[in-house]
Design a protein around this motif. Structure first.
Motif, PDB file in Angstrom:
ATOM      1  N   ALA A   1     -19.378 -11.796  -7.173  1.00 44.95           N
ATOM      2  CA  ALA A   1     -19.576 -13.066  -6.474  1.00 44.95           C
ATOM      3  C   ALA A   1     -18.977 -14.220  -7.268  1.00 44.95           C
ATOM      4  CB  ALA A   1     -21.065 -13.303  -6.235  1.00 44.95           C
ATOM      5  N   SER A   2     -19.139 -14.186  -8.577  1.00 47.01           N
ATOM      6  CA  SER A   2     -18.614 -15.259  -9.423  1.00 47.01           C
ATOM      7  C   SER A   2     -17.098 -15.349  -9.328  1.00 47.01           C
ATOM      8  CB  SER A   2     -19.036 -15.022 -10.874  1.00 47.01           C
ATOM      9  OG  SER A   2     -18.478 -15.998 -11.727  1.00 47.01           O
ATOM     10  N   ASN A   3     -16.420 -14.223  -9.485  1.00 51.77           N
ATOM     11  CA  ASN A   3     -14.959 -14.224  -9.424  1.00 51.77           C
ATOM     12  C   ASN A   3     -14.457 -14.594  -8.031  1.00 51.77           C
ATOM     13  OD1 ASN A   3     -14.508 -13.503 -12.135  1.00 51.77           O
ATOM     14  ND2 ASN A   3     -14.816 -11.332 -11.673  1.00 51.77           N
ATOM     15  N   ASN A   4     -15.174 -14.141  -7.007  1.00 47.81           N
ATOM     16  CA  ASN A   4     -14.783 -14.487  -5.646  1.00 47.81           C
ATOM     17  C   ASN A   4     -14.868 -15.990  -5.428  1.00 47.81           C
ATOM     18  OD1 ASN A   4     -15.713 -15.069  -2.646  1.00 47.81           O
ATOM     19  ND2 ASN A   4     -14.521 -13.177  -2.597  1.00 47.81           N
ATOM     20  N   PHE A   5     -15.955 -16.597  -5.907  1.00 44.55           N
ATOM     21  CA  PHE A   5     -16.107 -18.042  -5.724  1.00 44.55           C
ATOM     22  C   PHE A   5     -15.023 -18.806  -6.480  1.00 44.55           C
ATOM     23  CE2 PHE A   5     -17.701 -22.279  -6.483  1.00 44.55           C
ATOM     24  CZ  PHE A   5     -18.259 -22.617  -5.262  1.00 44.55           C
ATOM     25  N   LEU A   6     -14.757 -18.425  -7.705  1.00 43.47           N
ATOM     26  CA  LEU A   6     -13.788 -19.148  -8.525  1.00 43.47           C
ATOM     27  C   LEU A   6     -12.357 -18.991  -8.016  1.00 43.47           C
ATOM     28  CD1 LEU A   6     -15.189 -18.309 -12.071  1.00 43.47           C
ATOM     29  CD2 LEU A   6     -15.268 -20.534 -10.925  1.00 43.47           C
ATOM     30  N   ASP A   7     -12.026 -17.814  -7.504  1.00 43.18           N
ATOM     31  CA  ASP A   7     -10.643 -17.523  -7.124  1.00 43.18           C
ATOM     32  C   ASP A   7     -10.355 -17.676  -5.637  1.00 43.18           C
ATOM     33  OD1 ASP A   7      -9.966 -16.908  -9.774  1.00 43.18           O
ATOM     34  OD2 ASP A   7     -10.678 -14.846  -9.550  1.00 43.18           O
ATOM     35  N   HIS A   8     -11.395 -17.827  -4.819  1.00 40.20           N
ATOM     36  CA  HIS A   8     -11.181 -17.922  -3.373  1.00 40.20           C
ATOM     37  C   HIS A   8     -11.878 -19.133  -2.760  1.00 40.20           C
ATOM     38  CE1 HIS A   8      -9.170 -14.022  -3.248  1.00 40.20           C
ATOM     39  NE2 HIS A   8     -10.094 -13.598  -4.092  1.00 40.20           N
TER      40      HIS A   8
ATOM     41  N   ILE B   1     -10.864 -23.182  -7.502  1.00 39.78           N
ATOM     42  CA  ILE B   1     -11.883 -23.789  -8.355  1.00 39.78           C
ATOM     43  C   ILE B   1     -11.697 -23.359  -9.806  1.00 39.78           C
ATOM     44  CG2 ILE B   1     -14.361 -23.868  -8.843  1.00 39.78           C
ATOM     45  CD1 ILE B   1     -13.368 -25.597  -6.485  1.00 39.78           C
ATOM     46  N   ARG B   2     -11.274 -22.137 -10.027  1.00 36.58           N
ATOM     47  CA  ARG B   2     -11.015 -21.707 -11.408  1.00 36.58           C
ATOM     48  C   ARG B   2      -9.927 -22.575 -12.039  1.00 36.58           C
ATOM     49  NH1 ARG B   2     -12.233 -16.977 -13.957  1.00 36.58           N
ATOM     50  NH2 ARG B   2     -12.482 -15.774 -12.025  1.00 36.58           N
ATOM     51  N   GLU B   3      -8.860 -22.829 -11.283  1.00 32.95           N
ATOM     52  CA  GLU B   3      -7.774 -23.668 -11.792  1.00 32.95           C
ATOM     53  C   GLU B   3      -8.246 -25.103 -12.012  1.00 32.95           C
ATOM     54  OE1 GLU B   3      -4.069 -21.308  -9.564  1.00 32.95           O
ATOM     55  OE2 GLU B   3      -5.087 -22.993  -8.576  1.00 32.95           O
ATOM     56  N   TYR B   4      -9.043 -25.604 -11.094  1.00 28.94           N
ATOM     57  CA  TYR B   4      -9.540 -26.976 -11.199  1.00 28.94           C
ATOM     58  C   TYR B   4     -10.424 -27.154 -12.431  1.00 28.94           C
ATOM     59  CZ  TYR B   4     -12.219 -31.175  -9.940  1.00 28.94           C
ATOM     60  OH  TYR B   4     -12.833 -32.407  -9.943  1.00 28.94           O
ATOM     61  N   LEU B   5     -11.313 -26.187 -12.676  1.00 26.10           N
ATOM     62  CA  LEU B   5     -12.212 -26.286 -13.829  1.00 26.10           C
ATOM     63  C   LEU B   5     -11.459 -26.183 -15.152  1.00 26.10           C
ATOM     64  CD1 LEU B   5     -15.255 -24.154 -12.613  1.00 26.10           C
ATOM     65  CD2 LEU B   5     -15.094 -26.645 -12.775  1.00 26.10           C
ATOM     66  N   ALA B   6     -10.284 -25.573 -15.115  1.00 28.26           N
ATOM     67  CA  ALA B   6      -9.489 -25.431 -16.336  1.00 28.26           C
ATOM     68  C   ALA B   6      -8.577 -26.630 -16.572  1.00 28.26           C
ATOM     69  CB  ALA B   6      -8.651 -24.155 -16.265  1.00 28.26           C
TER      70      ALA B   6
END
Length: 216
Positions: free
Chosen positions: A173-180, A190-195
């Motif tokens: 669920a975590s990876n899905n939320f961050l990457d999708h 969101i992963r890119e934004y947080l980085a």
């Protein structure tokens, strides 16, 4: 935050309580498919204190997009008597009947309700009945003249809460939320934004007044 439909067959839209009631289980319960703060069981129970069977599900054909202005900052069952309050609470969304799946790809027996992106034009015409006074009560008094926009960034406290909630549901669920899950540009995850521009969000503590609810 909105949930955009893909090119798959358009799910049925729910326009009134009768449409919602058609989705009730034999026990008189309604399944709600949550994808933002409702990823948090704690947050979901603050909205629906009597919900049961909070569980992780997969929903194909949609994507999460942060493109929703608000005046304030999963899948589970609620009772029939809560339908009206749910509709009023999520007034600016389009209600769709969807069929989530278990993580191993088996469709759930009962359809669930999903809050998807509406349009400002439809919201004003249908939900506000073309009344500027009604719109003012819901949004205008907060200085919001457009609900669905593509050039805003997520509320930092809310985004942190959603990420923590997804983390609590496990790696999948975590990876899905961050990457999708995407910003309003529908390109930046969101992963890119947080980085990049959103760095530091996960280290920020929410205000004490909402800390108990917005901790994932």
């Amino acid at each position: 935050m909105s949930s955009d439909t893909s090119t798959q067959q358009t799910p049925a839209e729910l326009n009134d309580e009768v449409d919602f009631e058609a989705l009730l289980s034999p026990d008189g319960l309604l399944s709600i498919c949550g994808f933002g703060s409702l990823l948090s069981e704690r947050s979901a129970r603050s909205t629906f204190p009597d919900l049961i069977n909070f569980r992780v599900a997969r929903l194909n054909g949609f994507r999460r997009v942060f493109a929703h202005a608000a005046p304030f900052d999963t899948n589970s069952w609620i009772e029939k008597g809560q339908i009206r309050s749910f509709m009023e609470r999520e007034l600016e969304f389009r209600f769709l009947a969807v069929v989530p799946e278990t993580l191993d790809g088996k469709p759930y027996q009962n359809p669930a309700v999903l809050c998807a992106r509406y349009s400002d034009e439809e919201f004003f015409r249908v939900r506000c009945k073309g009344s500027k006074e009604i719109y003012f009560q819901h949004y205008g008094q907060f200085g919001i003249d457009k609900i669905w926009v593509d050039d805003i960034f997520p509320c930092r406290v809310y985004l942190r809460h959603c990420v923590l909630a997804a983390n609590n549901l496990g790696d999948m669920a975590s990876n899905n939320f961050l990457d999708h899950t995407f910003l309003g540009d529908r390109k930046t995850t969101i992963r890119e934004y947080l980085a990049t521009a959103g760095s530091g969000i996960m280290e920020e503590e929410p205000p004490e007044s909402i800390k108990s609810r917005y901790e994932g």
